[in-house]
Motif scaffolding. Structure first.
Motif, PDB file in Angstrom:
ATOM      1  N   GLY A 161       0.809  -1.202   0.000  1.00 40.26           N
ATOM      2  CA  GLY A 161       0.000   0.000   0.000  1.00 40.26           C
ATOM      3  C   GLY A 161       0.845   1.256   0.000  1.00 40.26           C
ATOM      4  N   SER A 162       0.178   2.389   0.129  1.00 40.38           N
ATOM      5  CA  SER A 162       0.884   3.668   0.102  1.00 40.38           C
ATOM      6  C   SER A 162       1.098   4.141   1.528  1.00 40.38           C
ATOM      7  CB  SER A 162       0.054   4.696  -0.637  1.00 40.38           C
ATOM      8  OG  SER A 162      -0.471   4.123  -1.794  1.00 40.38           O
ATOM      9  N   THR A 163       2.179   4.910   1.731  1.00 40.78           N
ATOM     10  CA  THR A 163       2.464   5.372   3.083  1.00 40.78           C
ATOM     11  C   THR A 163       2.562   6.887   3.110  1.00 40.78           C
ATOM     12  OG1 THR A 163       4.798   5.062   2.612  1.00 40.78           O
ATOM     13  CG2 THR A 163       3.706   3.319   3.845  1.00 40.78           C
ATOM     14  N   VAL A 164       2.121   7.458   4.203  1.00 40.66           N
ATOM     15  CA  VAL A 164       2.280   8.890   4.457  1.00 40.66           C
ATOM     16  C   VAL A 164       2.932   9.022   5.828  1.00 40.66           C
ATOM     17  CG1 VAL A 164       1.108  11.085   4.776  1.00 40.66           C
ATOM     18  CG2 VAL A 164       0.252   9.467   3.095  1.00 40.66           C
ATOM     19  N   HIS A 165       4.116   9.595   5.840  1.00 42.48           N
ATOM     20  CA  HIS A 165       4.875   9.680   7.085  1.00 42.48           C
ATOM     21  C   HIS A 165       4.619  11.020   7.757  1.00 42.48           C
ATOM     22  CE1 HIS A 165       7.359   6.121   6.049  1.00 42.48           C
ATOM     23  NE2 HIS A 165       6.933   6.460   4.844  1.00 42.48           N
ATOM     24  N   ILE A 166       4.719  11.003   9.096  1.00 41.23           N
ATOM     25  CA  ILE A 166       4.476  12.250   9.814  1.00 41.23           C
ATOM     26  C   ILE A 166       5.582  12.522  10.827  1.00 41.23           C
ATOM     27  CG2 ILE A 166       1.977  12.203   9.583  1.00 41.23           C
ATOM     28  CD1 ILE A 166       1.899  11.280  12.538  1.00 41.23           C
ATOM     29  N   ALA A 167       5.795  13.797  11.056  1.00 39.27           N
ATOM     30  CA  ALA A 167       6.772  14.214  12.065  1.00 39.27           C
ATOM     31  C   ALA A 167       6.257  15.466  12.750  1.00 39.27           C
ATOM     32  CB  ALA A 167       8.112  14.479  11.406  1.00 39.27           C
ATOM     33  N   PHE A 168       6.328  15.460  14.097  1.00 37.73           N
ATOM     34  CA  PHE A 168       5.942  16.647  14.865  1.00 37.73           C
ATOM     35  C   PHE A 168       7.204  17.295  15.414  1.00 37.73           C
ATOM     36  CE2 PHE A 168       1.823  14.522  15.157  1.00 37.73           C
ATOM     37  CZ  PHE A 168       0.977  15.602  14.979  1.00 37.73           C
ATOM     38  N   ASN A 169       7.357  18.557  15.192  1.00 34.08           N
ATOM     39  CA  ASN A 169       8.487  19.297  15.757  1.00 34.08           C
ATOM     40  C   ASN A 169       9.818  18.540  15.619  1.00 34.08           C
ATOM     41  OD1 ASN A 169       6.737  21.356  16.569  1.00 34.08           O
ATOM     42  ND2 ASN A 169       6.219  20.188  18.429  1.00 34.08           N
ATOM     43  N   ASP A 170      10.120  18.200  14.382  1.00 32.72           N
ATOM     44  CA  ASP A 170      11.375  17.518  14.060  1.00 32.72           C
ATOM     45  C   ASP A 170      11.518  16.133  14.686  1.00 32.72           C
ATOM     46  OD1 ASP A 170      11.918  19.634  12.567  1.00 32.72           O
ATOM     47  OD2 ASP A 170      13.596  20.399  13.758  1.00 32.72           O
ATOM     48  N   GLU A 171      10.411  15.561  15.135  1.00 33.65           N
ATOM     49  CA  GLU A 171      10.497  14.226  15.709  1.00 33.65           C
ATOM     50  C   GLU A 171       9.624  13.280  14.884  1.00 33.65           C
ATOM     51  OE1 GLU A 171       9.199  11.784  19.680  1.00 33.65           O
ATOM     52  OE2 GLU A 171       8.999  13.959  19.685  1.00 33.65           O
ATOM     53  N   TYR A 172      10.260  12.252  14.336  1.00 34.69           N
ATOM     54  CA  TYR A 172       9.517  11.312  13.500  1.00 34.69           C
ATOM     55  C   TYR A 172       8.590  10.466  14.367  1.00 34.69           C
ATOM     56  CZ  TYR A 172       8.479   7.589  10.210  1.00 34.69           C
ATOM     57  OH  TYR A 172       7.824   6.690   9.402  1.00 34.69           O
TER      58      TYR A 172
END
Lengths: 60, 814
Positions: free
Chosen positions: B609-620
């Motif tokens: 499948g497809s992935t969407v990565h997220i990071a908050f305030n430079d933290e993965y």
């Protein structure tokens, strides 16, 4: 008995009138769209013409 | 006067539809759609508001958010000439397809446009077809103003490139009604005049005059039936004979001529009363069958090509000025502007830094493509997000998309028709009847030569396949109706036989078996708190990318946070901030770019499948995995097909990413092909034809158009009946796709019903022959037998199709 001839001629004439009416109905497109006329008959013909006047008077 | 109407707040104030999902509010009233709301506002403006109240709200303006440029092309005389149906002096008439017509008020408003613009003389709505025909005075208004007015009140006409074709004259099927009317009229009257004959009232001999009088009348009434109502059967029968073939119209014509000739002879010679009642009744019933068979779905269109998909106009940049011009006037080298959700009309070169294009309808790729400056853009792609500036590189008719229509499958206008069952048995039937007639003629010539001719014609009369001719149209007519009730719309009744012959199924993937509303979204990573979820939801909501939309839907967060910064980089990701929090979402590469310290190796790349990565305030923090959702009930459907021994194939314009999932869903795919171009699909389906298989193609987009055309039976899947679907034999509601196997079974059952009713009608013929050969076919017997057989066939076929449908679990009433 001769009157029967007259009656039959007359009955045929009446029937032909109805056939004519059917032709007119078909040709004027009444069989083309069976749905919309059923909706259209719910509308009022002239929505406001009379009330419009009273309203403009009121506005004055 | 205050409005006296109190409507629940859950329903539209205007039309009463539920407003649960969408809600437009205007002065404490809720509406189901913008149309209804605008109508309400306009009614107030123009004092047309008898529905609600007579309150006037001066100063309320209708929504005028349309760009003045958009309809400029309607000033072009050439465009006007092609759009306008007819013109007389300054009066012109034009018809528009308006998809948003959906309720009574729509009809009312569109038929009262003359109260808003006095240039409009008359509006006529066809609710089923969702069209409005407007007659307007060109000295007071023009086409552009009319279209703008419609758009302003929420009824934007659907104008597509194919509207620029030359108009065909509206061939309305009124003649069939007239023929039926004449036949019915003559049938009834002849029955009436033949009544004395039935009761043998005329035998006293008191009035020979009456016999001639009624006879003459009957001849006069039968003539229009032969030469007006029944002429098509004679023509078709003659055409078949002159090409040395025999269709069902041949025995019908023989029967008609035998009936008419014998009756004429009897009356003129004074030997009998003739069979004119049977003759006219016969034609009357045949025509009823024809009316039933002609049943079509006016609201659907089964023969569209790319021209019904491409827009009619485009914004062209000329000396820094925007102007709208008709698409067919585009020249190579023109600069055009395409906005969010608009279609690229012709192959072009991208002149914007970076754009996103959704090709799913054209190629079957499920995810949008990102193109940078100078790259090639294909016609039919839908721009997502930023406005794109393009330079046209090919004319519309030479684009990549249109190549498909140059294939030979589209060249032949003739439908590849499998000859129908009725036509196949006609030769046998005809020869048998003629054989029996000649045989009885010979026998009676020996026994009693004076009666031989009468017997000969009686056989021809009674063998007339009236009931036989009715069984097909009535069975197929009710089959097509039942299928439509269940969401499967056939082009016409003649395709049912093709449907039952199908042994191979070819499915398209994107849009056909996948369902964008059904995507499986899973978050993999550290758990997120409420505030983070809210931030994500607000970010995804504002991104145009389809994956973002799917994730947003799955989060189920209703609370919206206020963004302080938002920037979307097409094809990469989004940067957003909420007060002090910064958020990156997008591809892994994008996140790595933003957080160089991230150890990418720790993140598994081997996911489906497809992935969407997220990071908050430079933290993965992890990634969302989006698996394409498949339609409900698909697994069961495919298994059912497999069990009935049908071959199931998959063709996809997309990449192989979903292959494993597809095999998990259904392990017995006969073949699966990926990265298929529209032409590949077409040749794949054609290869079946050569091996003698009967493939059905099930697709949705323009990329399937060739395969749909080349297959024995093309089925277009559609979420919305009024939206575009390519040329096909049937349109299936996407919700009904899971019952496809049941529809196949039902079509086979209905063919069995036809055969059963053939047997039944042949029985009538045999009984009639018994009367005829022995010389007992009086006009009264014929007049009873003929309607009896016809009516019983009508009842039998109609009832049995409904019983069968009910048995296999189809809805039989709407």
């Amino acid at each position: 008995m001769g009157v029967i001839l007259l009656l039959i001629a007359f009955s045929l004439l009446v029937a032909l009138t109805f056939l004519g009416a059917f032709f007119w109905a078909v040709k004027s497109g009444q069989f083309d769209d069976p749905q919309t006329p059923a909706i259209r008959m719910l509308f009022e013909d002239k929505p406001v013409s009379t009330k419009n006047k009273t309203l403009t008077k009121k506005m004055d | 006067m205050q409005p006296e109407v109190l409507i629940e707040s859950e329903s539209c104030f205007h039309c009463g539809e539920s407003t649960k999902d969408v809600r437009f509010t205007f002065e404490d009233k809720t509406f189901c759609c913008e149309g209804c709301q605008t109508v309400y506002q306009i009614l107030h403006q123009n004092d047309l508001c008898t529905y609600y109240s007579l309150d006037r709200q001066p100063g309320k303006t209708i929504h005028t958010g349309i760009e003045r440029k958009r309809f400029e092309y309607l000033k072009d005389l050439d465009v006007q000439h092609k759009l306008i149906d007819f013109k007389k002096e300054t009066t012109a008439s034009v018809s528009f397809f308006i998809p948003s017509i959906h309720c009574t008020s729509c009809v009312w408003l569109l038929e009262n446009l003359h109260n808003i613009d006095e240039g409009i003389l008359k509006g006529t709505v066809n609710f089923l077809k969702r069209t409005v025909t407007l007659v307007f005075d060109q000295s007071k208004t023009d086409l552009r103003s009319v279209v703008e007015l419609l758009t302003t009140i929420g009824y934007e006409p659907d104008l597509k490139l194919d509207h620029l074709k030359e108009k065909k004259s509206g061939a309305v099927d009124r003649r069939l009604w007239l023929k039926l009317g004449v036949a019915g009229f003559c049938f009834g009257n002849i029955m009436l005049f033949s009544f004395p004959e039935y009761l043998k009232m005329d035998q006293s001999g008191s009035s020979e005059m009456f016999r001639y009088f009624f006879g003459g009348l009957n001849i006069a009434l039968a003539l229009p039936v032969l030469f007006f109502s029944g002429i098509d059967y004679l023509k078709s029968g003659w055409a078949a004979v002159s090409q040395k073939g025999i269709n069902l119209d041949v025995p019908i014509s023989i029967g008609m001529l035998a009936l008419f000739g014998r009756s004429l002879f009897e009356i003129l010679s004074g030997t009998g009363a003739g069979y004119f009642d049977s003759f006219t009744g016969f034609i009357f019933f045949l025509l009823i069958g024809k009316v039933v068979q002609k049943k079509t779905f006016a609201q659907l269109s089964f023969d569209r090509d790319y021209k019904s998909y491409l827009p009619i106009s485009v914004i062209r940049l000329k000396n820094k000025d925007e102007e709208s011009i008709p698409v067919n006037k585009l020249e190579i080298g023109d600069h055009v502007l395409i906005r969010n959700q608009e279609l690229v009309p012709a192959d072009a070169v991208n002149m914007t830094e970076s754009i996103q294009i959704d090709y799913s309808f054209i190629t079957g790729e499920s995810e949008p493509v990102t193109l940078s400056w100078g790259e090639q853009v294909f016609a039919g792609g839908k721009i997502i997000g930023q406005t794109a500036e393009l330079i046209i590189s090919k004319k519309v008719e030479h684009s990549y998309l249109t190549q498909l229509w140059e294939n030979e499958s589209f060249a032949s206008k003739e439908e590849k028709s499998i000859s129908s069952f009725a036509d196949r048995i006609s030769p046998f039937f005809t020869y048998t009847v003629i054989g029996i007639a000649l045989l009885s003629l010979l026998i009676w010539l020996e026994l009693s030569p004076s009666r031989a001719f009468n017997i000969f014609t009686a056989v021809l009369i009674v063998a007339c396949p009236c009931a036989l001719a009715l069984s097909t149209p009535f069975t197929l007519g009710s089959t097509i109706n039942i299928l439509a009730v269940n969401g499967f719309y056939l082009k016409n009744t003649s395709v049912i036989e093709k449907l039952s012959a199908i042994d191979t199924l070819v499915f398209d993937k994107t849009g056909t078996i996948t369902d964008s509303n059904n995507a499986e979204v899973e978050f993999i990573g550290e758990s997120l708190n409420r505030k983070e979820l809210e931030m994500l939801s607000s970010t995804f909501r504002n991104s145009f990318h389809p994956l973002s939309q799917a994730i947003h839907k799955s989060l189920h967060v209703n609370h919206e946070l206020k963004r302080s910064y938002f920037h979307e980089i097409p094809g990469k990701g989004v940067i957003a901030s909420f007060e002090d929090d910064w958020l990156y979402v997008g591809s892994l590469e994008f996140i790595k770019e933003k957080i160089p310290t991230l150890e990418a190796d720790s993140i598994s790349k081997n996911t489906i499948g497809s992935t969407v990565h997220i990071a908050f305030n430079d933290e993965y923090r992890g990634y969302f995995r989006v698996l394409q959702g498949y339609r409900n009930g698909l697994k069961k459907l495919l298994n059912n097909f497999d069990q009935t021994g049908k071959n199931v194939h998959l063709l996809s314009g997309d990449n192989e990413k979903e292959k494993t999932t597809l095999y998990q869903l259904f392990p017995n795919w006969d073949e699966m092909r990926f990265n298929q171009s529209p032409i590949d699909k077409l040749t794949f389906v054609q290869s079946f034809e050569k091996s003698g298989a009967k493939p059905a193609m099930i697709g949705d987009g323009l990329n399937d158009a060739g395969a749909l055309k080349a297959s024995t039976f093309g089925i277009a899947v559609s979420d919305n009946k009024s939206s575009f679907s390519p040329a096909c034999d049937a349109i299936i509601d996407s919700e009904a796709l899971r019952y496809l196997d049941t529809f196949f079974n039902f079509s086979s059952s209905s063919l069995k019903i036809i055969k059963a009713s053939f047997v039944l009608s042949l029985m009538y013929n045999v009984i009639g022959l018994g009367f005829a050969i022995t010389g007992h076919l009086s006009p009264l017997v014929a007049a009873i037998l003929m309607p009896l057989s016809s009516v019983s066939i009508m009842v039998f076929t109609t009832l049995s199709t409904r019983i069968v449908a009910n048995k296999i679990g189809l809805k039989i009433w709407a």
